[in-house]
Design an enzyme around this catalytic site. Structure first.
Site, PDB file in Angstrom:
ATOM      1  N   PRO A  12       0.823  -1.218   0.000  1.00 53.42           N
ATOM      2  CA  PRO A  12       0.000   0.000   0.000  1.00 53.42           C
ATOM      3  C   PRO A  12       0.852   1.262   0.000  1.00 53.42           C
ATOM      4  O   PRO A  12       2.082   1.190   0.012  1.00 53.42           O
ATOM      5  CB  PRO A  12      -0.754  -0.125   1.326  1.00 53.42           C
ATOM      6  N   GLU A  43      -2.591  -8.732   4.954  1.00 52.21           N
ATOM      7  CA  GLU A  43      -2.565  -7.790   6.088  1.00 52.21           C
ATOM      8  C   GLU A  43      -3.444  -6.614   5.694  1.00 52.21           C
ATOM      9  O   GLU A  43      -3.043  -5.767   4.901  1.00 52.21           O
ATOM     10  CB  GLU A  43      -1.122  -7.331   6.370  1.00 52.21           C
ATOM     11  N   CYS A  52      -2.141   1.332   9.487  1.00 47.62           N
ATOM     12  CA  CYS A  52      -3.196   0.345   9.724  1.00 47.62           C
ATOM     13  C   CYS A  52      -3.486   0.266  11.213  1.00 47.62           C
ATOM     14  O   CYS A  52      -4.607   0.013  11.620  1.00 47.62           O
ATOM     15  CB  CYS A  52      -2.779  -1.003   9.173  1.00 47.62           C
TER      16      CYS A  52
HETATM   17  P1  NAD Z   1      -5.359  -0.483  -1.401  1.00 46.31           P
HETATM   18  O1  NAD Z   1      -6.006  -1.736  -0.965  1.00 46.31           O
HETATM   19  O2  NAD Z   1      -6.164   0.536  -2.119  1.00 46.31           O
HETATM   20  O3  NAD Z   1      -4.103  -0.803  -2.366  1.00 46.31           O
HETATM   21  C1  NAD Z   1      -3.092  -1.681  -1.963  1.00 46.31           C
HETATM   22  C2  NAD Z   1      -2.388  -2.249  -3.171  1.00 46.31           C
HETATM   23  O4  NAD Z   1      -3.306  -3.055  -3.927  1.00 46.31           O
HETATM   24  C3  NAD Z   1      -1.833  -1.222  -4.141  1.00 46.31           C
HETATM   25  O5  NAD Z   1      -0.545  -1.614  -4.527  1.00 46.31           O
HETATM   26  C4  NAD Z   1      -2.794  -1.317  -5.314  1.00 46.31           C
HETATM   27  O6  NAD Z   1      -2.218  -0.972  -6.548  1.00 46.31           O
HETATM   28  C5  NAD Z   1      -3.111  -2.785  -5.302  1.00 46.31           C
HETATM   29  N1  NAD Z   1      -4.308  -3.173  -6.079  1.00 46.31           N
HETATM   30  C6  NAD Z   1      -5.299  -2.388  -6.557  1.00 46.31           C
HETATM   31  N2  NAD Z   1      -6.199  -3.137  -7.226  1.00 46.31           N
HETATM   32  C7  NAD Z   1      -5.781  -4.410  -7.149  1.00 46.31           C
HETATM   33  C8  NAD Z   1      -6.293  -5.646  -7.644  1.00 46.31           C
HETATM   34  N3  NAD Z   1      -7.423  -5.717  -8.317  1.00 46.31           N
HETATM   35  N4  NAD Z   1      -5.609  -6.766  -7.390  1.00 46.31           N
HETATM   36  C9  NAD Z   1      -4.455  -6.725  -6.687  1.00 46.31           C
HETATM   37  N5  NAD Z   1      -3.919  -5.585  -6.200  1.00 46.31           N
HETATM   38  C10 NAD Z   1      -4.571  -4.444  -6.431  1.00 46.31           C
HETATM   39  O7  NAD Z   1      -4.714   0.121  -0.084  1.00 46.31           O
HETATM   40  P2  NAD Z   1      -4.032   1.521   0.115  1.00 46.31           P
HETATM   41  O8  NAD Z   1      -5.106   2.563   0.000  1.00 46.31           O
HETATM   42  O9  NAD Z   1      -2.803   1.642  -0.688  1.00 46.31           O
HETATM   43  O10 NAD Z   1      -3.568   1.391   1.644  1.00 46.31           O
HETATM   44  C11 NAD Z   1      -4.390   1.676   2.722  1.00 46.31           C
HETATM   45  C12 NAD Z   1      -4.980   0.420   3.318  1.00 46.31           C
HETATM   46  O11 NAD Z   1      -3.953  -0.493   3.684  1.00 46.31           O
HETATM   47  C13 NAD Z   1      -5.717   0.715   4.619  1.00 46.31           C
HETATM   48  O12 NAD Z   1      -6.917  -0.022   4.643  1.00 46.31           O
HETATM   49  C14 NAD Z   1      -4.769   0.200   5.685  1.00 46.31           C
HETATM   50  O13 NAD Z   1      -5.378  -0.140   6.898  1.00 46.31           O
HETATM   51  C15 NAD Z   1      -4.173  -0.972   4.999  1.00 46.31           C
HETATM   52  N6  NAD Z   1      -2.916  -1.340   5.652  1.00 46.31           N
HETATM   53  C16 NAD Z   1      -2.852  -2.517   6.348  1.00 46.31           C
HETATM   54  C17 NAD Z   1      -1.689  -2.864   7.021  1.00 46.31           C
HETATM   55  C18 NAD Z   1      -1.569  -4.140   7.799  1.00 46.31           C
HETATM   56  O14 NAD Z   1      -0.438  -4.563   8.043  1.00 46.31           O
HETATM   57  N7  NAD Z   1      -2.643  -4.767   8.222  1.00 46.31           N
HETATM   58  C19 NAD Z   1      -0.591  -2.011   6.959  1.00 46.31           C
HETATM   59  C20 NAD Z   1      -0.693  -0.827   6.237  1.00 46.31           C
HETATM   60  C21 NAD Z   1      -1.855  -0.511   5.576  1.00 46.31           C
END
Ligand code: NAD
Length: 481
Positions: A157, A255, A289
């Site tokens: 992310p 995650e 997160c």
């Molecule tokens: P997101 O889910 O929008 O994107 C994450 C990744 O997924 C990006 O690289 C994006 O390009 C990719 N993606 C988009 N469409 C996809 C598809 N169809 N198939 C596969 N991959 C695809 O998340 P974000 O907005 O970048 O990050 C914020 C989110 O991440 C928040 O919900 C946050 O809580 C979570 N987060 C979780 C943790 C954890 O360890 N649990 C840590 C950090 C962030």
């Protein structure tokens, strides 16, 4: 041209396919969220680019000794530490996070490399004697950890552009695996910088490729290709669940989002609780997160807590991310800031009381305190991934547990109290991956197991040790003894 661009020429990045730099005509622009200025372009990989990267990763057999893996990871950690300011600035430019946050992130990233380096020296085999029962034999069974046969797909992310990437790549290097990484298209620059550092430190380039692009064009291949054995993903719930369904019969480490509470009991040190709550809510612009996303406060101490929280919130210096004195930069982009603003306005319309903030300029959103929030309001029912501090008042411990467990998420939590009965019950009754007593929910070592349950994840953990375990197959062999 502004001072920012004069100092930093626009960077035109290339894909790294097994170390080879590949440019493409179609690009994604990376803009500094604070000014909107163009910082860089990264290529949009084609499907064929991704297939080539996966094929190389699938076919390459890494033969690095433990010592060699140790040396590469240590050296990369040293380079990251030595280039801290340069890398932090790059992350600030792409993310709008302030320099204080990005310098901290780079420090964490070199810790991850250090832990992974050391862990690659630790023998992970077990020995079982077979003469333990009456029908036993004179043999021994041994275990052996082997890297996966196929490639690892890593998808990360935007919120920690370097650390999220390193938590997947370093354990993979430590276990002789091969990774194809797709960082967030919003913050792709740190991932390219890290790949170059690892190559410089001696990593065989076949062990790491980095691709950027439109997920609608390339993500499915990374999830379904026969070349892939494992998908490790950090990001939001919606995409996490899409991956869970799409990457069938592949090992999955997911995650996902969080909605972490800090629970303040009536006996707590209120100043300490308010300090932790504010730090947990505003660090990294509230985009962690494990950020504090709900403040559950006993009604007997809520007035005092809120007073202190407002004081600490107003003391946060927010603004230009490149100013070294800034405590909080922007959020990732203007649509994200507008979403927080609209959720806060909705809560106010439903009876919550605004005590500080809710001021927006572009992607800059001020630290914001809302009192009298109720659990059903969108701002706390959903994950609000920004610097918002919603205070929910509760009557007693049972009430606190019910509210804390009352969302779809189960990542981490914090409780401020000195009462052993509250502490033991919170550890037992909170449906989460982590309970931190008198600390922010986000507190961890880069080594400790990390990850959530419910919508926050499948229960498979990250952290250097757990990631190394999930990236290996365990083989047993037995010998006469
Ligand atoms: P997101 O889910 O929008 O994107 C994450 C990744 O997924 C990006 O690289 C994006 O390009 C990719 N993606 C988009 N469409 C996809 C598809 N169809 N198939 C596969 N991959 C695809 O998340 P974000 O907005 O970048 O990050 C914020 C989110 O991440 C928040 O919900 C946050 O809580 C979570 N987060 C979780 C943790 C954890 O360890 N649990 C840590 C950090 C962030």
């Amino acid at each position: 041209m502004s001072a920012l661009l004069a100092e930093q020429p626009v960077l035109h990045e290339s894909l790294r396919i097994a170390g080879e730099k590949v440019s493409r005509d179609r690009v994604i622009e990376v803009r500094h969220p604070y000014t909107g200025e163009l910082v860089a372009t990264v290529p949009k990989a084609t499907l064929a680019d991704v297939q080539r990267a996966l094929k190389i990763a699938r076919e390459y057999r890494a033969k690095l000794t433990r010592h060699e893996r140790y040396r590469i990871l240590m050296k990369a950690g040293e380079i990251v530490a030595a280039r801290r300011d340069q890398i932090a600035r790059l992350i600030t430019l792409e993310s709008g996070l302030c320099l204080k946050d990005t310098q901290y992130e780079v420090g964490r990233a070199s810790d991850v490399l250090l832990f992974a380096a050391n862990q690659s020296l630790v023998d992970d085999g077990q020995v079982f004697s077979c003469d333990l029962t009456a029908h036993g034999k004179s043999r021994k069974v041994y275990t052996l950890k082997e890297p996966l046969l196929g490639a690892i797909t890593a998808i990360t992310p935007f919120n920690h552009p370097l650390n999220q990437v390193i938590h997947k790549v370093a354990p993979a290097v430590a276990t002789n695996n091969r990774v194809v990484l797709k960082p967030s298209e919003k913050t792709p620059l740190a991932a390219y910088a890290l790949a170059d550092i690892l190559y410089e430190a001696g990593l065989p380039p076949e062990m790491l490729s980095v691709v950027t692009g439109d997920p609608r064009e390339i993500a499915d291949e990374m999830l379904t290709s026969d070349a892939v054995d494992l998908v490790t993903f950090t990001g939001g719930v919606a995409i996490g669940k899409y991956i869970a369904a799409k990457a069938a019969y592949k090992r999955q480490v997911l995650e996902l989002g969080g909605n972490d509470p800090i629970i303040v009991m009536e006996d707590a040190d209120i100043d300490e609780a308010a300090t932790l709550a504010a730090a947990g809510s505003y660090k990294n612009s509230g985009q962690r997160c494990t950020a504090v996303k709900r403040m559950l406060v006993h009604e007997a101490v809520a007035d005092r807590f809120v007073e202190l929280l407002v004081e600490k919130t107003k003391a946060v210096k927010y603004g230009d991310p490149l100013d070294p004195k800034t405590d909080m930069g922007t959020v990732i982009d203007e649509p994200a800031a507008k979403l927080f603003e609209s959720r806060v306005n909705e809560a106010i319309a439903q009876g919550a009381k605004l005590l500080a903030g809710n001021v927006r300029r572009g992607a800059l959103y001020s630290p914001t305190v809302l009192d009298n929030v109720r659990p059903e309001m969108t701002v706390v029912r959903e994950e609000t991934f920004g610097p918002v501090s919603p205070v929910i008042r509760f009557k007693d411990f049972e009430d606190a547990m019910r509210i804390a467990n009352g969302t779809a998420f189960g990542l981490s939590s914090a409780i401020c109290t000195n009462r052993l009965d509250y502490i033991t019950r919170a550890v037992q009754e909170l449906n989460v991956g982590t309970v931190n007593v008198r600390e922010v929910p986000g507190y961890r070592l880069e080594m400790t197991p990390f990850g959530g349950i419910k919508d926050s994840g499948l229960g498979y953990k990250e952290g250097v040790l757990e990631a190394m375990k999930s990236f290996c197959n365990t083989k047993t062999y037995s010998l006469p003894w």
